[in-house]
Design a protein around this motif. Structure first.
Motif, PDB file in Angstrom:
ATOM      1  N   THR A 144       0.879  -1.182   0.000  1.00 40.88           N
ATOM      2  CA  THR A 144       0.000   0.000   0.000  1.00 40.88           C
ATOM      3  C   THR A 144       0.913   1.228   0.000  1.00 40.88           C
ATOM      4  N   PRO A 145       0.457   2.377  -0.522  1.00 41.06           N
ATOM      5  CA  PRO A 145       1.334   3.539  -0.718  1.00 41.06           C
ATOM      6  C   PRO A 145       2.070   4.016   0.538  1.00 41.06           C
ATOM      7  N   ALA A 146       1.402   4.024   1.685  1.00 41.17           N
ATOM      8  CA  ALA A 146       2.038   4.563   2.897  1.00 41.17           C
ATOM      9  C   ALA A 146       2.459   3.458   3.859  1.00 41.17           C
ATOM     10  N   LEU A 147       2.676   2.277   3.333  1.00 40.58           N
ATOM     11  CA  LEU A 147       2.974   1.133   4.208  1.00 40.58           C
ATOM     12  C   LEU A 147       4.279   1.315   4.980  1.00 40.58           C
ATOM     13  N   LEU A 148       5.332   1.793   4.306  1.00 33.71           N
ATOM     14  CA  LEU A 148       6.631   1.944   4.963  1.00 33.71           C
ATOM     15  C   LEU A 148       6.554   2.973   6.097  1.00 33.71           C
ATOM     16  N   ILE A 149       5.844   4.070   5.855  1.00 31.09           N
ATOM     17  CA  ILE A 149       5.685   5.084   6.913  1.00 31.09           C
ATOM     18  C   ILE A 149       4.871   4.508   8.058  1.00 31.09           C
ATOM     19  N   SER A 150       3.887   3.688   7.716  1.00 27.83           N
ATOM     20  CA  SER A 150       3.065   3.051   8.733  1.00 27.83           C
ATOM     21  C   SER A 150       3.925   2.182   9.659  1.00 27.83           C
ATOM     22  N   PHE A 151       4.804   1.377   9.070  1.00 30.24           N
ATOM     23  CA  PHE A 151       5.721   0.572   9.883  1.00 30.24           C
ATOM     24  C   PHE A 151       6.668   1.486  10.675  1.00 30.24           C
ATOM     25  N   GLY A 152       7.074   2.587  10.067  1.00 28.73           N
ATOM     26  CA  GLY A 152       8.010   3.506  10.712  1.00 28.73           C
ATOM     27  C   GLY A 152       7.433   4.161  11.961  1.00 28.73           C
ATOM     28  N   THR A 153       6.143   4.494  11.941  1.00 28.65           N
ATOM     29  CA  THR A 153       5.531   5.124  13.112  1.00 28.65           C
ATOM     30  C   THR A 153       5.499   4.154  14.303  1.00 28.65           C
ATOM     31  N   THR A 154       5.218   2.882  14.026  1.00 27.95           N
ATOM     32  CA  THR A 154       5.211   1.887  15.100  1.00 27.95           C
ATOM     33  C   THR A 154       6.619   1.655  15.641  1.00 27.95           C
ATOM     34  N   TRP A 155       7.600   1.700  14.742  1.00 31.69           N
ATOM     35  CA  TRP A 155       9.009   1.593  15.172  1.00 31.69           C
ATOM     36  C   TRP A 155       9.379   2.750  16.106  1.00 31.69           C
ATOM     37  N   LEU A 156       8.958   3.972  15.747  1.00 35.19           N
ATOM     38  CA  LEU A 156       9.236   5.144  16.581  1.00 35.19           C
ATOM     39  C   LEU A 156       8.595   5.000  17.954  1.00 35.19           C
ATOM     40  N   TYR A 157       7.379   4.456  17.992  1.00 35.52           N
ATOM     41  CA  TYR A 157       6.694   4.251  19.272  1.00 35.52           C
ATOM     42  C   TYR A 157       7.480   3.254  20.136  1.00 35.52           C
ATOM     43  N   GLY A 158       8.036   2.234  19.514  1.00 37.62           N
ATOM     44  CA  GLY A 158       8.862   1.273  20.247  1.00 37.62           C
ATOM     45  C   GLY A 158      10.100   1.935  20.846  1.00 37.62           C
ATOM     46  N   LEU A 159      10.747   2.809  20.068  1.00 35.85           N
ATOM     47  CA  LEU A 159      11.918   3.530  20.580  1.00 35.85           C
ATOM     48  C   LEU A 159      11.536   4.411  21.764  1.00 35.85           C
ATOM     49  N   PHE A 160      10.386   5.066  21.651  1.00 36.25           N
ATOM     50  CA  PHE A 160       9.915   5.916  22.756  1.00 36.25           C
ATOM     51  C   PHE A 160       9.735   5.098  24.032  1.00 36.25           C
ATOM     52  N   LEU A 161       9.113   3.924  23.918  1.00 35.93           N
ATOM     53  CA  LEU A 161       8.867   3.092  25.098  1.00 35.93           C
ATOM     54  C   LEU A 161      10.174   2.580  25.704  1.00 35.93           C
ATOM     55  N   ILE A 162      11.166   2.313  24.878  1.00 38.91           N
ATOM     56  CA  ILE A 162      12.465   1.892  25.406  1.00 38.91           C
ATOM     57  C   ILE A 162      13.103   3.013  26.229  1.00 38.91           C
ATOM     58  N   VAL A 163      13.010   4.251  25.716  1.00 38.59           N
ATOM     59  CA  VAL A 163      13.557   5.402  26.448  1.00 38.59           C
ATOM     60  C   VAL A 163      12.821   5.585  27.778  1.00 38.59           C
ATOM     61  N   VAL A 164      11.502   5.397  27.762  1.00 41.79           N
ATOM     62  CA  VAL A 164      10.721   5.473  29.004  1.00 41.79           C
ATOM     63  C   VAL A 164      11.190   4.390  29.983  1.00 41.79           C
ATOM     64  N   ALA A 165      11.393   3.170  29.475  1.00 46.40           N
ATOM     65  CA  ALA A 165      11.830   2.056  30.324  1.00 46.40           C
ATOM     66  C   ALA A 165      13.201   2.337  30.946  1.00 46.40           C
ATOM     67  N   ILE A 166      14.100   2.952  30.171  1.00 47.47           N
ATOM     68  CA  ILE A 166      15.427   3.302  30.694  1.00 47.47           C
ATOM     69  C   ILE A 166      15.299   4.335  31.818  1.00 47.47           C
ATOM     70  N   LEU A 167      14.444   5.337  31.599  1.00 53.86           N
ATOM     71  CA  LEU A 167      14.238   6.372  32.634  1.00 53.86           C
ATOM     72  C   LEU A 167      13.709   5.735  33.918  1.00 53.86           C
ATOM     73  N   MET A 168      12.724   4.861  33.789  1.00 50.87           N
ATOM     74  CA  MET A 168      12.150   4.222  34.974  1.00 50.87           C
ATOM     75  C   MET A 168      13.177   3.333  35.664  1.00 50.87           C
ATOM     76  N   SER A 169      14.065   2.731  34.875  1.00 52.32           N
ATOM     77  CA  SER A 169      15.115   1.894  35.439  1.00 52.32           C
ATOM     78  C   SER A 169      16.115   2.738  36.235  1.00 52.32           C
ATOM     79  N   VAL A 170      16.349   3.963  35.766  1.00 54.05           N
ATOM     80  CA  VAL A 170      17.282   4.856  36.449  1.00 54.05           C
ATOM     81  C   VAL A 170      16.729   5.318  37.791  1.00 54.05           C
ATOM     82  N   ILE A 171      15.435   5.657  37.828  1.00 47.53           N
ATOM     83  CA  ILE A 171      14.863   6.245  39.053  1.00 47.53           C
ATOM     84  C   ILE A 171      14.388   5.192  40.046  1.00 47.53           C
ATOM     85  N   SER A 172      14.427   3.908  39.660  1.00 49.38           N
ATOM     86  CA  SER A 172      13.885   2.849  40.532  1.00 49.38           C
ATOM     87  C   SER A 172      14.968   2.207  41.395  1.00 49.38           C
TER      88      SER A 172
END
Length: 249
Positions: A144-172
């Motif tokens: 589909t025309p925007a398929l690659l961007i669609s996969f890219g947005t989910t990838w970005l969300y995964g990176l965001f959650l990893i950064v959140v997990a690192i922050l929580m690991s630091v403060i815990s």
């Protein structure tokens, strides 16, 4: 900004652990199962019961709907495992040994973050390739025309959650605390993503945008949510480094 020697060491250690194997197998498993389930869902439902219903014929985009749904499970498991990366070393005291060799705290934390982001990037895009291939084999179309961007947005969300997990690991102070806080943050951002008008500022809204892109080819909120996500990633990284630099072990 990072230590390449420490990056290689951390990556090698991650590959040797069960975490690498578990996450990789999960991503590959769901990458194969998603298009297969979408293709044969009607047969599966009919064979599981004597149902007198008429189901619509499956289309290839159903495979991506299954993929993004299953990917949520993968990402949750990944971020829970990631949330222990700093706090476990603080608990064991091994982090002091690393710091005593002259590695700056900022470089240590950013390198650890990059290792997990690199690992996630590898398994995620590997699963994307497998899903695309199986979708084409089963439906004889997959693009589909925007398929690659669609996969890219989910990838970005995964990176965001990893950064959140690192922050929580630091403060815990324990792995259970870090995992609980990370999952709590995941819930909060998903709640924000369901509130009208402010939903587009939550990185969790990238999942909705991903669906709009591969189904409709466009999303009005794409740039706003991507920018907001990148801004929050930067802010959380800065907070993580500042807190980590001032912590006493």
């Amino acid at each position: 900004m990072i230590s390449y020697a420490f990056f290689k060491k951390e990556l090698k250690e991650l590959i040797k652990t069960h975490r690498f194997l578990v996450i990789t197998v999960l991503f590959i498993f769901f990458a194969i199962v998603s298009p297969v389930t979408a293709r044969y869902i009607n047969e599966i439902i009919i064979n599981f019961g004597d149902l007198d219903i008429t189901l619509p014929s499956p289309v290839f985009t159903d495979a991506y709907t299954q993929f993004f749904s299953n990917n949520t499970i993968n990402v949750i498991i990944l971020i829970i495992l990631t949330s222990g990366t700093v706090v476990s070393e603080k608990s064991k005291g091994s982090i002091m040994l690393i710091l005593s060799k002259g590695l700056e705290r900022r470089k240590l934390l950013l390198t650890k973050t990059l290792v997990y982001c690199t690992f996630f990037t590898f398994v995620y895009w590997l699963s994307v390739c497998i899903t695309y291939l199986y979708t084409y084999l089963l439906f004889e179309e997959a693009y589909t025309p925007a398929l690659l961007i669609s996969f890219g947005t989910t990838w970005l969300y995964g990176l965001f959650l990893i950064v959140v997990a690192i922050l929580m690991s630091v403060i815990s102070y324990s792995f259970s605390m870090a995992a609980g806080l990370t999952f709590g943050a995941y819930i909060v951002f998903n709640i924000i993503a369901s509130v009208p008008y402010i939903n587009k500022y939550s990185p969790a809204y990238l999942s909705n945008i991903s669906n709009e892109l591969y189904l409709q080819g466009t999303s009005n909120d794409l740039l706003t949510t991507v920018f907001s996500s990148l801004l929050l990633i930067t802010i959380f990284l800065i907070i993580s480094v500042k807190v980590f630099k001032n912590q006493e072990f």
